[in-house]
Design a protein around this motif. Structure first.
Motif, PDB file in Angstrom:
ATOM      1  N   ASP A 142      -1.233  19.793   8.124  1.00  0.00           N
ATOM      2  CA  ASP A 142      -2.270  19.607   7.104  1.00  0.00           C
ATOM      3  C   ASP A 142      -1.695  20.039   5.756  1.00  0.00           C
ATOM      4  O   ASP A 142      -1.213  21.175   5.628  1.00  0.00           O
ATOM      5  N   ALA A 143      -1.755  19.148   4.772  1.00  0.00           N
ATOM      6  CA  ALA A 143      -1.236  19.501   3.440  1.00  0.00           C
ATOM      7  C   ALA A 143      -1.966  20.709   2.861  1.00  0.00           C
ATOM      8  O   ALA A 143      -1.468  21.342   1.935  1.00  0.00           O
ATOM      9  N   ASN A 152       7.954   4.448   3.403  1.00  0.00           N
ATOM     10  CA  ASN A 152       7.947   5.437   2.320  1.00  0.00           C
ATOM     11  C   ASN A 152       9.276   6.181   2.176  1.00  0.00           C
ATOM     12  O   ASN A 152       9.696   6.506   1.068  1.00  0.00           O
ATOM     13  N   ALA A 172       1.222   6.916   5.824  1.00  0.00           N
ATOM     14  CA  ALA A 172       0.766   5.864   6.728  1.00  0.00           C
ATOM     15  C   ALA A 172       1.723   4.673   6.731  1.00  0.00           C
ATOM     16  O   ALA A 172       1.726   3.891   7.672  1.00  0.00           O
ATOM     17  N   SER A 173       2.518   4.530   5.682  1.00  0.00           N
ATOM     18  CA  SER A 173       3.447   3.385   5.579  1.00  0.00           C
ATOM     19  C   SER A 173       4.828   3.788   6.057  1.00  0.00           C
ATOM     20  O   SER A 173       5.374   4.802   5.596  1.00  0.00           O
ATOM     21  N   ASP A 178       2.073  14.760   7.935  1.00  0.00           N
ATOM     22  CA  ASP A 178       0.846  13.957   8.036  1.00  0.00           C
ATOM     23  C   ASP A 178      -0.027  14.605   9.103  1.00  0.00           C
ATOM     24  O   ASP A 178       0.482  15.240  10.035  1.00  0.00           O
ATOM     25  N   LEU A 184       0.821  -1.221   0.000  1.00  0.00           N
ATOM     26  CA  LEU A 184       0.000   0.000   0.000  1.00  0.00           C
ATOM     27  C   LEU A 184       0.848   1.261   0.000  1.00  0.00           C
ATOM     28  O   LEU A 184       0.324   2.364  -0.027  1.00  0.00           O
ATOM     29  N   ASP A 199       1.011  10.103  -2.408  1.00  0.00           N
ATOM     30  CA  ASP A 199       0.510   8.812  -2.889  1.00  0.00           C
ATOM     31  C   ASP A 199      -0.822   8.495  -2.214  1.00  0.00           C
ATOM     32  O   ASP A 199      -0.862   8.051  -1.066  1.00  0.00           O
TER      33      ASP A 199
HETATM   34  C1  LIG Z   1      -3.895   6.180   2.601  1.00  0.00           C
HETATM   35  S1  LIG Z   1      -2.687   6.942   3.546  1.00  0.00           S
HETATM   36  C2  LIG Z   1      -1.400   7.295   2.423  1.00  0.00           C
HETATM   37  C3  LIG Z   1      -1.060   6.178   1.550  1.00  0.00           C
HETATM   38  C4  LIG Z   1       0.375   6.145   1.180  1.00  0.00           C
HETATM   39  N1  LIG Z   1       0.485   5.299   0.040  1.00  0.00           N
HETATM   40  C5  LIG Z   1       1.203   5.595   2.322  1.00  0.00           C
HETATM   41  O1  LIG Z   1       1.621   4.468   2.220  1.00  0.00           O
HETATM   42  O2  LIG Z   1       1.448   6.274   3.279  1.00  0.00           O
HETATM   43  C6  LIG Z   1      -3.258   8.534   3.826  1.00  0.00           C
HETATM   44  C7  LIG Z   1      -2.425   9.297   4.833  1.00  0.00           C
HETATM   45  O3  LIG Z   1      -2.609  10.664   4.524  1.00  0.00           O
HETATM   46  C8  LIG Z   1      -2.824  11.368   5.728  1.00  0.00           C
HETATM   47  N2  LIG Z   1      -3.605  12.556   5.391  1.00  0.00           N
HETATM   48  C9  LIG Z   1      -4.890  12.622   4.979  1.00  0.00           C
HETATM   49  N3  LIG Z   1      -5.241  13.900   4.757  1.00  0.00           N
HETATM   50  C10 LIG Z   1      -4.148  14.659   5.008  1.00  0.00           C
HETATM   51  C11 LIG Z   1      -3.873  16.046   4.961  1.00  0.00           C
HETATM   52  N4  LIG Z   1      -4.799  16.929   4.618  1.00  0.00           N
HETATM   53  N5  LIG Z   1      -2.632  16.462   5.297  1.00  0.00           N
HETATM   54  C12 LIG Z   1      -1.671  15.584   5.677  1.00  0.00           C
HETATM   55  N6  LIG Z   1      -1.874  14.261   5.749  1.00  0.00           N
HETATM   56  C13 LIG Z   1      -3.098  13.794   5.422  1.00  0.00           C
HETATM   57  C14 LIG Z   1      -3.532  10.385   6.638  1.00  0.00           C
HETATM   58  O4  LIG Z   1      -3.367  10.732   7.996  1.00  0.00           O
HETATM   59  C15 LIG Z   1      -2.851   9.074   6.277  1.00  0.00           C
HETATM   60  O5  LIG Z   1      -1.726   8.824   7.066  1.00  0.00           O
END
Ligand SMILES: C[S@@+](CC[C@H](N)C(=O)[O-])C[C@H]1O[C@@H](n2cnc3c(N)ncnc32)[C@H](O)[C@@H]1O
Length: 287
Positions: free
Chosen positions: A129-130, A87, A83-84, A109, A49, A148
């Motif tokens: 927050d992005a 990365n 989340a991984s 994150d 993932l 990703d």
């Molecule tokens: C599905 S995971 C990311 C998948 C990626 N392929 C990985 O392996 O990390 C989504 C991640 O994005 C973060 N996330 C979601 N919205 C965000 C934002 N606005 N700013 C920063 N991080 C965010 C979540 O907390 C989560 O850890």
């Protein structure tokens, strides 16, 4: 109730952290430790993932040394959403193979990853927050952004802010690698029953047991929301054409696009949503 922007119709609280404003359900992001554990479990030894697959794709596609020529030996890199745990390793390996030996890597994150031990000493981690990186990065201060599937985890209402910040922090000549799943390979949604339960008090997870991917898929005005197993996190999907419009609005040009397809992620976790992944290389338009 699902709003036109694909987010819940909740009252935004002025000044509250973005993390509290995003629609989260019982479990999931409200329990970051459980979320990260589950993510790592699904990742398995292949890190399936993680950003690895996307980086492998670009490794196959890009001519050797292409990135080195573009970004130099020591680019400032930013991983958005992580989340991984692998990365950072994946990005370092990819850059090394592309002839980039000394990148500086930052990770942001919404989750305070170091607080849960999800860190890598070769990168600097920030809880942010992005959609608002103003406190961390100046205009044009980043050479490479890796994102990703983060936007699939962010409400569509936040896309403008997230893409605006991506465009702002990238330097002219910089590059973003963005992977986004759109709904074009999804089954017909049958999540109306579930929709009525969203936003209600109580743990949603038990209600998800035995539901197919289609039964956890909800139609919105602009796309779809998937309620994911097992914690009930929401994921967001708009057609790629709509995303491309938003990229253009944010001043980001698609330099290359590759499509891959597969189930999210495998039969073992039972999620099984058919995903068409859009791997984009983006460059900022001249300002
Ligand atoms: C599905 S995971 C990311 C998948 C990626 N392929 C990985 O392996 O990390 C989504 C991640 O994005 C973060 N996330 C979601 N919205 C965000 C934002 N606005 N700013 C920063 N991080 C965010 C979540 O907390 C989560 O850890």
């Amino acid at each position: 109730m699902i709003g036109a922007d694909g987010g819940f119709m909740t009252e935004p609280v002025e000044g509250s952290p973005a993390f509290e404003r995003v629609p989260v359900l019982a479990g999931g992001y409200a329990e970051p430790a459980a979320y990260l554990r589950w993510y790592e479990q699904r990742n398995g030894s292949r890190h399936a993932l993680s950003a690895q697959a996307s980086l492998d794709l670009w490794q196959r596609e890009l001519p050797a040394g292409w990135l080195a020529a573009r970004l130099g030996p020591s680019p400032r890199c930013l991983i958005e959403g992580c989340a991984s745990t692998n990365n950072v390793t994946a990005l370092l390996g990819f850059l090394w193979r592309q002839g980039v030996p000394r990148p500086q890597i930052d990770v942001i994150d919404l989750i305070d990853l170091p607080a849960f031990g999800a860190l890598d000493a070769r990168a600097r981690f920030h809880q942010a927050d992005a959609g608002d990186l103003s406190g961390l990065y100046g205009d044009g201060s980043i050479d490479l952004v890796l994102q990703d599937h983060m936007m699939n985890c962010a409400p569509v209402a936040r896309y403008g802010a997230i893409l605006g910040e991506l465009s702002r922090v990238l330097r002219a000549g910089g590059l973003a690698m963005l992977n986004y799943t759109d709904p074009s390979a999804f089954p017909a949604p049958r999540g109306t029953g579930l929709e009525r339960r969203l936003g209600l008090e109580g743990d949603l997870a038990p209600a998800l047991t035995g539901l197919s991917a289609a039964e956890r898929l909800i139609c919105t005005d602009d796309g779809f929301i998937a309620v994911t197993l097992p914690l009930g996190n929401l994921e967001y999907f708009i057609p790629f054409e709509a995303l491309a419009g938003r990229l253009a609005e944010a001043g980001l040009r698609i330099e290359a696009l590759r499509l891959t397809e597969g189930l999210d992620h495998n039969a073992v976790d039972g999620d099984g949503l058919a995903c068409r992944r859009h791997h984009c290389l983006l460059v900022p338009c001249p300002r």
